[in-house]
Design a protein around this motif. Sequence first.
Motif, PDB file in Angstrom:
ATOM      1  N   LEU A 141       0.827  -1.215   0.000  1.00  0.00           N
ATOM      2  CA  LEU A 141       0.000   0.000   0.000  1.00  0.00           C
ATOM      3  C   LEU A 141       0.859   1.262   0.000  1.00  0.00           C
ATOM      4  O   LEU A 141       0.492   2.270  -0.621  1.00  0.00           O
ATOM      5  CB  LEU A 141      -0.930  -0.004   1.209  1.00  0.00           C
ATOM      6  N   ALA A 170      -0.142  10.999   6.461  1.00  0.00           N
ATOM      7  CA  ALA A 170      -0.927   9.922   5.861  1.00  0.00           C
ATOM      8  C   ALA A 170      -0.303   8.572   6.176  1.00  0.00           C
ATOM      9  O   ALA A 170      -1.008   7.590   6.450  1.00  0.00           O
ATOM     10  CB  ALA A 170      -1.010  10.127   4.352  1.00  0.00           C
ATOM     11  N   MET A 179      -2.377   5.716   7.947  1.00  0.00           N
ATOM     12  CA  MET A 179      -2.663   4.469   7.243  1.00  0.00           C
ATOM     13  C   MET A 179      -1.960   3.292   7.900  1.00  0.00           C
ATOM     14  O   MET A 179      -2.537   2.212   8.062  1.00  0.00           O
ATOM     15  CB  MET A 179      -2.255   4.598   5.776  1.00  0.00           C
ATOM     16  N   PHE A 235      -5.813   8.528   2.278  1.00  0.00           N
ATOM     17  CA  PHE A 235      -5.122   8.133   1.042  1.00  0.00           C
ATOM     18  C   PHE A 235      -5.517   9.056  -0.115  1.00  0.00           C
ATOM     19  O   PHE A 235      -4.668   9.711  -0.742  1.00  0.00           O
ATOM     20  CB  PHE A 235      -5.474   6.679   0.705  1.00  0.00           C
ATOM     21  N   ARG A 286       3.637  13.769   3.337  1.00  0.00           N
ATOM     22  CA  ARG A 286       2.955  12.480   3.166  1.00  0.00           C
ATOM     23  C   ARG A 286       3.052  11.593   4.391  1.00  0.00           C
ATOM     24  O   ARG A 286       2.390  10.567   4.466  1.00  0.00           O
ATOM     25  CB  ARG A 286       3.560  11.757   1.950  1.00  0.00           C
ATOM     26  N   LEU A 310      -8.300   5.007   6.479  1.00  0.00           N
ATOM     27  CA  LEU A 310      -7.273   4.661   5.496  1.00  0.00           C
ATOM     28  C   LEU A 310      -7.617   5.205   4.104  1.00  0.00           C
ATOM     29  O   LEU A 310      -6.819   5.961   3.524  1.00  0.00           O
ATOM     30  CB  LEU A 310      -7.049   3.145   5.466  1.00  0.00           C
ATOM     31  N   PHE A 366       0.676   4.212  -2.699  1.00  0.00           N
ATOM     32  CA  PHE A 366       0.502   5.594  -2.260  1.00  0.00           C
ATOM     33  C   PHE A 366       1.641   6.475  -2.784  1.00  0.00           C
ATOM     34  O   PHE A 366       1.405   7.591  -3.271  1.00  0.00           O
ATOM     35  CB  PHE A 366       0.462   5.636  -0.731  1.00  0.00           C
TER      36      PHE A 366
END
Length: 411
Positions: free
Chosen positions: A19, A105, A109, A87, A102, A83, A23
């Motif tokens: 993931l 996030a 996440m 995202f 970032r 999440l 991302f």
Amino acid sequence: MLAKWVSLSLLIGVISGVLGTIFHVGVETATQLRTANPWMLWLLPLAGLLIVAIYRITRTEGQGTNDIFNQVHQGDRISLFLLPAIFFSTILTHLCGGSAGREGAALQMGGTIGFHTGRLFHLDDRDLRTVTMTGMAAFFSALFGTPVAAALFAVMVVSVGQIYHANYLPSLGASIVSYGVSLILGVAPTRFSVISPALDAWMLLRVSILGMGCGLISILFCTAVHGAEHGFKKFVPNPWIRILVGGFAIILLTIICHTTRYNGAGMDVISAAVEQGQALPFDFLWKILFTAITLGAGFKGGEVVPSFFIGAVFGCAIGPLLGIPAGFAAAIGLVTVFCGAANCPIAATALAVELFGADGLVYFALACAVGNLFSGYQGLYSSQTILYSKWKARYIHIQANEHVETPSSQL
């Protein structure tokens, strides 16, 4: 017990690595699209409305990194819908020119992945807190390629002055796995080429002075971010209007500056400061303003990469005045402003080694130690607990941004 944590670290590391790679590609693609199509900045207010809608639809309004910290502190539940909300909202922010990073996030996440993996396996409350930190570390490592710093950051950032030793192995294991997965999937780790000066007493003094300045800049940055957030909520209580105002403010500031160097994460500006010794004198002030408005209005992303930007350009501009090579001063500034904003000197020192190499380790460690002292008790994360005074062996147990203790009060 060991087999359980090895298995969970492996699982969380793989999920976070996959993931995290998706991302990373999403954010990089959004940045490239915006760079190639500058007109997309005009879509920022519309992107803001979409972000508010996403959080309303997923019922995650008001949730963020502080909620991940609260899970570790108090065992609070984390919504699985956080999440996808963070995202897509972060990618929208970067696509249309908001100034954000970032890692916010990543922590959200990763913490969500860890928490819900633990619930899937019916872990008890204490183990749920451990896997939450494990997920934070793994996702951070997947994005930046810094597994040791990611693990240290996860076990130290929630409660400053207390290290969650039982969580270190799971966090480090998951960080290594997620880093490996990201490499396999083609994500290059964040690395900079910088030449460190030979160890010298006068250079140590100069670096110490720069560290003091970086600590003070971190206070300015944290104060601006939290002040903008509180100000926006006070004077523009409607989230739809608030994010529209913020979006138009960023457009206006970009027009005034005649440049897009303060939009997005700004990794190109960071690279120029560290590797080429190039930065404008007031870059750090503009980036603080852009980031404070972006995040205060309700756009999503993170504060760590902006802290990298602010520290790198500040160090690059101030370092030569102190007799420090511009590129090396930028590297010092990058990790030291991050250190002051996150209140994590050991993790910041490890980050410096992973980003720049170990040649300047003594300088990086000294700058982070001094910067940590002079950063006070401000911080990016209001749910962060600071257990001990930075100036005296005294138990204080406060929240970040709750208390200001000056150096003179401890002398």
